[in-house]
Design a protein around this motif. Structure first.
Motif, mmCIF file in Angstrom:
data_model
loop_
_atom_site.group_PDB
_atom_site.id
_atom_site.type_symbol
_atom_site.label_atom_id
_atom_site.label_comp_id
_atom_site.label_asym_id
_atom_site.label_seq_id
_atom_site.Cartn_x
_atom_site.Cartn_y
_atom_site.Cartn_z
ATOM 1 N N UNK A 101 0.837 -1.193 0.000
ATOM 2 C CA UNK A 101 0.000 0.000 0.000
ATOM 3 C C UNK A 101 0.874 1.246 0.000
ATOM 4 N N UNK A 102 1.929 1.234 0.799
ATOM 5 C CA UNK A 102 2.865 2.373 0.833
ATOM 6 C C UNK A 102 3.515 2.577 -0.533
ATOM 7 N N UNK A 103 3.968 1.474 -1.142
ATOM 8 C CA UNK A 103 4.624 1.576 -2.455
ATOM 9 C C UNK A 103 3.658 2.162 -3.477
ATOM 10 N N UNK A 104 2.444 1.641 -3.513
ATOM 11 C CA UNK A 104 1.452 2.123 -4.470
ATOM 12 C C UNK A 104 1.091 3.576 -4.215
ATOM 13 N N UNK A 105 1.023 3.951 -2.927
ATOM 14 C CA UNK A 105 0.717 5.345 -2.588
ATOM 15 C C UNK A 105 1.828 6.272 -3.063
ATOM 16 N N UNK A 106 3.077 5.841 -2.881
ATOM 17 C CA UNK A 106 4.213 6.665 -3.316
ATOM 18 C C UNK A 106 4.155 6.915 -4.813
ATOM 19 N N UNK A 107 3.795 5.888 -5.575
ATOM 20 C CA UNK A 107 3.671 6.052 -7.022
ATOM 21 C C UNK A 107 2.492 6.959 -7.351
ATOM 22 N N UNK A 108 1.382 6.755 -6.652
ATOM 23 C CA UNK A 108 0.187 7.553 -6.904
ATOM 24 C C UNK A 108 0.355 9.020 -6.579
ATOM 25 N N UNK A 109 1.283 9.360 -5.699
ATOM 26 C CA UNK A 109 1.513 10.766 -5.367
ATOM 27 C C UNK A 109 1.882 11.573 -6.602
ATOM 28 N N UNK A 110 2.676 10.982 -7.489
ATOM 29 C CA UNK A 110 3.102 11.734 -8.670
ATOM 30 C C UNK A 110 2.011 11.784 -9.730
ATOM 31 N N UNK A 111 1.158 10.755 -9.779
ATOM 32 C CA UNK A 111 0.003 10.834 -10.672
ATOM 33 C C UNK A 111 -0.923 11.955 -10.220
ATOM 34 N N UNK A 112 -1.133 12.044 -8.903
ATOM 35 C CA UNK A 112 -1.967 13.107 -8.354
ATOM 36 C C UNK A 112 -1.374 14.475 -8.674
ATOM 37 N N UNK A 113 -0.057 14.593 -8.550
ATOM 38 C CA UNK A 113 0.622 15.844 -8.884
ATOM 39 C C UNK A 113 0.368 16.208 -10.345
ATOM 40 N N UNK A 114 0.546 15.232 -11.233
ATOM 41 C CA UNK A 114 0.431 15.499 -12.660
ATOM 42 C C UNK A 114 -0.952 15.954 -13.068
ATOM 43 N N UNK A 115 -1.990 15.244 -12.621
ATOM 44 C CA UNK A 115 -3.332 15.623 -13.060
ATOM 45 C C UNK A 115 -3.775 16.943 -12.437
ATOM 46 N N UNK A 116 -3.323 17.230 -11.232
ATOM 47 C CA UNK A 116 -3.679 18.509 -10.609
ATOM 48 C C UNK A 116 -2.986 19.666 -11.314
ATOM 49 N N UNK A 117 -1.723 19.483 -11.683
ATOM 50 C CA UNK A 117 -1.012 20.519 -12.446
ATOM 51 C C UNK A 117 -1.717 20.808 -13.767
ATOM 52 N N UNK A 118 -2.102 19.771 -14.479
ATOM 53 C CA UNK A 118 -2.788 19.964 -15.751
ATOM 54 C C UNK A 118 -4.135 20.651 -15.542
ATOM 55 N N UNK A 119 -4.802 20.300 -14.445
ATOM 56 C CA UNK A 119 -6.084 20.928 -14.149
ATOM 57 C C UNK A 119 -5.968 22.428 -13.966
ATOM 58 N N UNK A 120 -4.911 22.873 -13.290
ATOM 59 C CA UNK A 120 -4.685 24.305 -13.081
ATOM 60 C C UNK A 120 -4.173 24.957 -14.368
ATOM 61 N N UNK A 121 -3.337 24.241 -15.083
ATOM 62 C CA UNK A 121 -2.706 24.801 -16.285
ATOM 63 C C UNK A 121 -3.721 25.125 -17.381
ATOM 64 N N UNK A 122 -4.716 24.276 -17.546
ATOM 65 C CA UNK A 122 -5.662 24.435 -18.663
ATOM 66 C C UNK A 122 -6.997 25.051 -18.258
ATOM 67 N N UNK A 123 -7.221 25.341 -17.016
ATOM 68 C CA UNK A 123 -8.510 25.894 -16.596
ATOM 69 C C UNK A 123 -8.716 27.291 -17.210
#
Length: 460
Positions: A101-123
């Motif tokens: 769960x920790x390993x998967x969460x660590x990977x998911x942190x960067x996915x969360x970063x990426x989609x949030x950045x794109x959300x702000x960038x294109x709004x």
């Protein structure tokens, strides 16, 4: 048929795509979730200690500040998954599941970063000056696919009425009815009334309630979890040892990845799934999109913090409580309880009746917080759907107001229906809608990943 479709959607292909996406963003960022921990911690949790930043976080009408957006996102992520999902992961995969769960969460942190950045960038702001944001926007404006954008929006709206409303209210009502002995229709009326009251107040009321509800409820849960761990302090180190020693056992690997999927929306064969961060599904881009006074990088770091807090803090506390009370491996495999019942029994064994009421109360509060957060996400998505549909059909302002009112009515009806109904099919349908949301979102993330900048590698 629904069960078979559910298995296909949430099968190895989707799970592999989600993990692959997280690995790609981890490589692109140079492992920022690890190498930049001082940076993202200071920009998020650390900023709460700096008075000048707190005082400067003032949102405009229909916009929210950085702290409010973080609390709203946490309201959607810290849910019953932190209770049910962790227990299911442990019984499916043993103590080693926690490590994965920790390993998967660590990977998911960067996915969360990426989609949030794109959300702000294109709004962008519409003619009323309100933000139009979320995956729909970067699917349309970034990927250049209005068809995928509209498809995503429809799926997200369906999920908001299913996973975000009916399923959450069902869990809350069942718990309240069990504790108080009240009739489902009475519980349904109360829960629906409260949720609609918050939703009727618009973006700012949702954000204000989340800002007050989430920190308090999470803090109470953490305090009681700490009380259990203090009582069983002599079992903490052995439990941590079991987590690492069992981590490479195939049973633990399968259960851990599946269990993290449960806690993050990646369900592994459990119809009554649970609700948490869902990094990779695009929800974070919508939840953070209306934030004022921020940058893509800064808001992306808040999304990282939310994944970290949800899994590495809250889920780990739940896991340690269960492991310490049950004694770990054999106690889990030989037990007759699973899910919320297992967690409740562990708190009850440690703290008496107060422990059972704690878990039950936490489930109700977490479910309610998730309901209002998903309404906010659904409302944001609805604006995107109307904006996208406006390219093909004319929607007057009066017509748009009627559509928003209809959505609020459907939202309230879905909550009430969830309180008084048995929802086995709805659980799986909602899971399917959630899972289908991931495919267009992952495509956009991978195609647009070069647009994303990381602290230290671009302007913040």
């Amino acid at each position: 048929m629904i069960h078979q479709i559910h298995g296909l959607v949430w099968g190895p292909v989707l799970l592999g795509l989600l993990l692959l996406t997280g690995c790609v963003f981890t490589i692109d960022s140079g492992g920022f979730q690890f190498t930049g921990i001082k940076t993202w911690w200071s920009a998020t949790a650390g900023s709460l200690l700096r008075r000048e930043e707190r005082d400067g976080c003032v949102g405009k009408e229909d916009s929210i500040n950085k702290i409010q957006s973080a609390c709203t996102a946490l309201a959607a992520t810290i849910g019953t998954g932190n209770i049910v999902g962790v227990a299911s992961a442990l019984t499916a995969g043993g103590p080693g599941a926690v490590f994965w769960m920790w390993v998967s969460a660590a990977i998911g942190m960067m996915t969360a970063y990426g989609e949030t950045c794109l959300g702000i960038l294109y709004r962008y702001r519409d003619h009323r000056g309100k933000w139009i944001c979320g995956p729909m926007v970067y699917l349309s404006r970034g990927l250049g696919s209005p068809g995928l954008s509209l498809t995503y929006g429809i799926l997200c709206l369906l999920a908001s009425l299913g996973m975000g409303s009916m399923v959450q209210s069902n869990a809350a009502a069942q718990t309240v009815c069990y504790l108080t002995g009240a009739k489902p229709i009475v519980c349904g009326g109360m829960i629906t009334g409260l949720a609609v009251f918050v939703a009727w107040g618009g973006t700012m009321r949702v954000a204000n309630v989340a800002e007050r509800l989430v920190p308090v409820s999470a803090a109470v849960y953490m305090v009681f979890s700490a009380a259990v761990l203090i009582k069983f302090h002599d079992r903490i180190l052995p439990s941590l040892g079991e987590i690492f020693s069992h981590a490479l056992v195939p049973r633990s690997l399968l259960g851990g990845v599946g269990g993290y999927g449960i806690a993050r929306g990646f369900r592994y064969g459990i119809a009554r799934g649970v609700f948490s961060n869902e990094a990779g599904l695009g929800s974070l881009a919508g939840l953070h999109g209306a934030t004022d006074g921020t940058t893509p990088q800064e808001q992306g770091m808040w999304a990282m913090f939310e994944v970290f807090f949800d899994t590495v803090v809250i889920c780990t506390l739940t896991a340690l409580v269960i492991l310490c009370v049950t004694g770990g491996g054999q106690g889990l495999y030989g037990g007759s309880y699973d899910g919320a019942v297992l967690t409740a029994r562990c708190f009850e064994a440690a703290l008496g009746d107060a422990g059972q009421y704690l878990v039950s109360g936490s489930m109700v509060v977490f479910a309610f917080a998730t309901m209002i957060a998903w309404y906010y996400l659904g409302k944001q998505t609805l604006e995107g759907v109307m904006a996208q549909a406006g390219q093909w059909i004319s929607i007057s302002e009066a017509g748009a107001r009627k559509i928003r009112t209809v959505y609020l009515i459907l939202y309230g009806y879905a909550i009430f229906l969830g309180c008084v109904s048995s929802l086995k099919a709805v659980w799986e349908l909602s899971d399917i809608w959630n899972g289908l949301m991931a495919f267009p979102n992952i495509l956009a993330l991978l195609v647009l990943r070069k647009k994303i900048r990381y602290p230290g590698r671009g302007e913040v």
